[in-house]
Design a protein around this motif. Sequence first.
Motif, PDB file in Angstrom:
ATOM      1  N   SER A  52     -20.923  -2.206 -15.599  1.00  0.00           N
ATOM      2  CA  SER A  52     -20.542  -3.482 -14.975  1.00  0.00           C
ATOM      3  C   SER A  52     -20.283  -4.560 -16.017  1.00  0.00           C
ATOM      4  CB  SER A  52     -21.625  -3.939 -13.995  1.00  0.00           C
ATOM      5  OG  SER A  52     -22.796  -4.377 -14.669  1.00  0.00           O
TER       6      SER A  52
ATOM      7  N   LYS B 214     -15.975  -9.158 -10.420  1.00  0.00           N
ATOM      8  CA  LYS B 214     -15.852  -8.735  -9.019  1.00  0.00           C
ATOM      9  C   LYS B 214     -15.906  -7.218  -8.842  1.00  0.00           C
ATOM     10  CE  LYS B 214     -10.945  -8.223  -7.816  1.00  0.00           C
ATOM     11  NZ  LYS B 214      -9.920  -8.618  -6.847  1.00  0.00           N
TER      12      LYS B 214
ATOM     13  N   CYS C 253     -18.062  -4.674  -9.120  1.00  0.00           N
ATOM     14  CA  CYS C 253     -19.515  -4.624  -9.309  1.00  0.00           C
ATOM     15  C   CYS C 253     -20.220  -3.535  -8.512  1.00  0.00           C
ATOM     16  CB  CYS C 253     -20.119  -5.981  -8.962  1.00  0.00           C
ATOM     17  SG  CYS C 253     -19.793  -6.508  -7.254  1.00  0.00           S
ATOM     18  N   ILE C 254     -19.453  -2.695  -7.785  1.00  0.00           N
ATOM     19  CA  ILE C 254     -20.050  -1.604  -7.023  1.00  0.00           C
ATOM     20  C   ILE C 254     -19.492  -0.283  -7.562  1.00  0.00           C
ATOM     21  CG2 ILE C 254     -20.387  -0.560  -4.749  1.00  0.00           C
ATOM     22  CD1 ILE C 254     -21.763  -3.252  -5.043  1.00  0.00           C
TER      23      ILE C 254
ATOM     24  N   THR D  25     -14.963  -3.594  -5.430  1.00  0.00           N
ATOM     25  CA  THR D  25     -15.565  -4.856  -5.003  1.00  0.00           C
ATOM     26  C   THR D  25     -16.573  -4.618  -3.888  1.00  0.00           C
ATOM     27  OG1 THR D  25     -13.909  -5.272  -3.304  1.00  0.00           O
ATOM     28  CG2 THR D  25     -13.395  -6.018  -5.541  1.00  0.00           C
ATOM     29  N   LYS D  26     -17.423  -5.604  -3.656  1.00  0.00           N
ATOM     30  CA  LYS D  26     -18.394  -5.509  -2.560  1.00  0.00           C
ATOM     31  C   LYS D  26     -17.677  -5.392  -1.214  1.00  0.00           C
ATOM     32  CE  LYS D  26     -22.380  -7.919  -4.571  1.00  0.00           C
ATOM     33  NZ  LYS D  26     -23.269  -9.104  -4.467  1.00  0.00           N
ATOM     34  N   GLU D  27     -16.599  -6.134  -1.045  1.00  0.00           N
ATOM     35  CA  GLU D  27     -15.887  -6.138   0.232  1.00  0.00           C
ATOM     36  C   GLU D  27     -15.340  -4.746   0.566  1.00  0.00           C
ATOM     37  OE1 GLU D  27     -16.147 -10.118  -1.459  1.00  0.00           O
ATOM     38  OE2 GLU D  27     -15.330  -8.248  -2.279  1.00  0.00           O
TER      39      GLU D  27
ATOM     40  N   ALA E 249     -16.389  -1.865  -0.723  1.00  0.00           N
ATOM     41  CA  ALA E 249     -17.523  -0.949  -0.547  1.00  0.00           C
ATOM     42  C   ALA E 249     -18.158  -1.118   0.833  1.00  0.00           C
ATOM     43  CB  ALA E 249     -18.554  -1.185  -1.640  1.00  0.00           C
ATOM     44  N   GLU E 250     -18.269  -2.346   1.292  1.00  0.00           N
ATOM     45  CA  GLU E 250     -18.862  -2.595   2.614  1.00  0.00           C
ATOM     46  C   GLU E 250     -17.982  -2.052   3.730  1.00  0.00           C
ATOM     47  OE1 GLU E 250     -19.521  -6.785   2.566  1.00  0.00           O
ATOM     48  OE2 GLU E 250     -21.294  -6.647   1.251  1.00  0.00           O
TER      49      GLU E 250
END
Length: 451
Positions: free
Chosen positions: A97, A103, A105-106, A292-294, A296-297
């Motif tokens: 990371s 951004k 980060c996953i 990104t977190k978005e 991954a979610e």
Amino acid sequence: MRSAQRSRQETLALRRQLVGSSCKLFFSNDPVKIVKAKGQYMYDENGRQYLDCINNVAHVGHCHPDIVKAAHEQNQLLNTNSRYLHDNLVDYAERLSKTLPEKLCIFYFLNSGSEANDLALRLARQYTKHEDVIVLDHAYHGHLTSLIDISPYKFRNLEGQKEWVHVAPVPDTYRGLYREDHEDSVTAYANEVKNIIEQAHNRGRKIAAFFVESLPSVGGQIIPPAGYFQKVAKHVRKAGGVFIADEIQVGFGRVGKHFWAFQLQGEDFTPDIVTMGKPIGNGHPIACVATTKEIAEAFASTGVEYFNTFGGNPVSCAIGLAVLDVIEKEHLQAHATEVGNFLMKLLKEQKIKHPIIGDVRGSGLFIGVDLIKDQAERTPATEEAEHLIKRLKEEYILLSTDGPGRNVLKFKPPMCFNMEDAKFVVDTIDKLLTDMEKECLNQQKTSTCST
């Protein structure tokens, strides 16, 4: 393990008998049997040393003692799947990371570049709810069915192009649609992608992703002009898609100036997904997807677990950490810049001397030498390139070709490749090209006399 080593011919005969014929050998008419390697050198069964100019998998050098030690020590303790807590997994993700834009980060850990690119495709489709993918011509992204479908390098020889795949021209300013004399090749190439999106929309298609090697390798060691990714990303994101940077061939400091090849485009560019493989484990099967977190979610929202039996295991992560340590400890990124610049300088000197060299391009230790038959048409010198590669092997130098015309000499050596190696290779190329030119001249004289 056998105590006695087979002869080269016996090994070759057994391979032909037991291994699928589609699994090709380098120098198939006279293959090399390699029994050990160290650093940037490989050794055959007779102890002859070959300089390895193409093995970007052995990133920090063949059989690097720090990598071997890390694997051995962790193997003595534990190797299991990632459903148990283990420090190596999170330590490695944290280290990776720090090399990437904030951004991204996953992380997902896998075993091969093909697995990574397949997962990237799934992530993009789940996040966007779209299906279609834009790729560059001649691209290669892996050997899984999903990736053959987005690899023109492969699918053109198989079942052809799927309806959901769209092919954009390679942003090649030497032999592409828009060349070095074009007033704005960046915008022109990006507009090709924009036009593809508009045509897809007119047919009721929706774009999930623009999937691209940060530096197209199979396409001919191409260096996309700076700013191209930014403009393409703008068009793709406006269409509801994401930008996937395939760093499997060129990541981890190979380009010298930056840790990741996509960073050559400028500090203002960040992909939505990055895939990693090959050099990440120095020969051990590791791969990774960063996103990104978005995204991954959105992937997790299906409720379907993503599990990879061997991905992120303690041994693989220990090796991955050791690779990062060696890159840092041995200053290999700066080394790639220094040696790469020196190699480019020597090769450009040969370009002046030998008309067959049409272009020398690259960054760090990712370099292509485009061989041509004529300066005006830039016709690929395919046969000459093949002959040169064969002659280099006879001089104990391992090099290969890429590009649609198989005429681009590709340099992607282990990162410990040094100044002396660069000079040795270029001096040998100079000698062989001089011999080829003399032979051609003699043939022309003979032909003239006979007529």
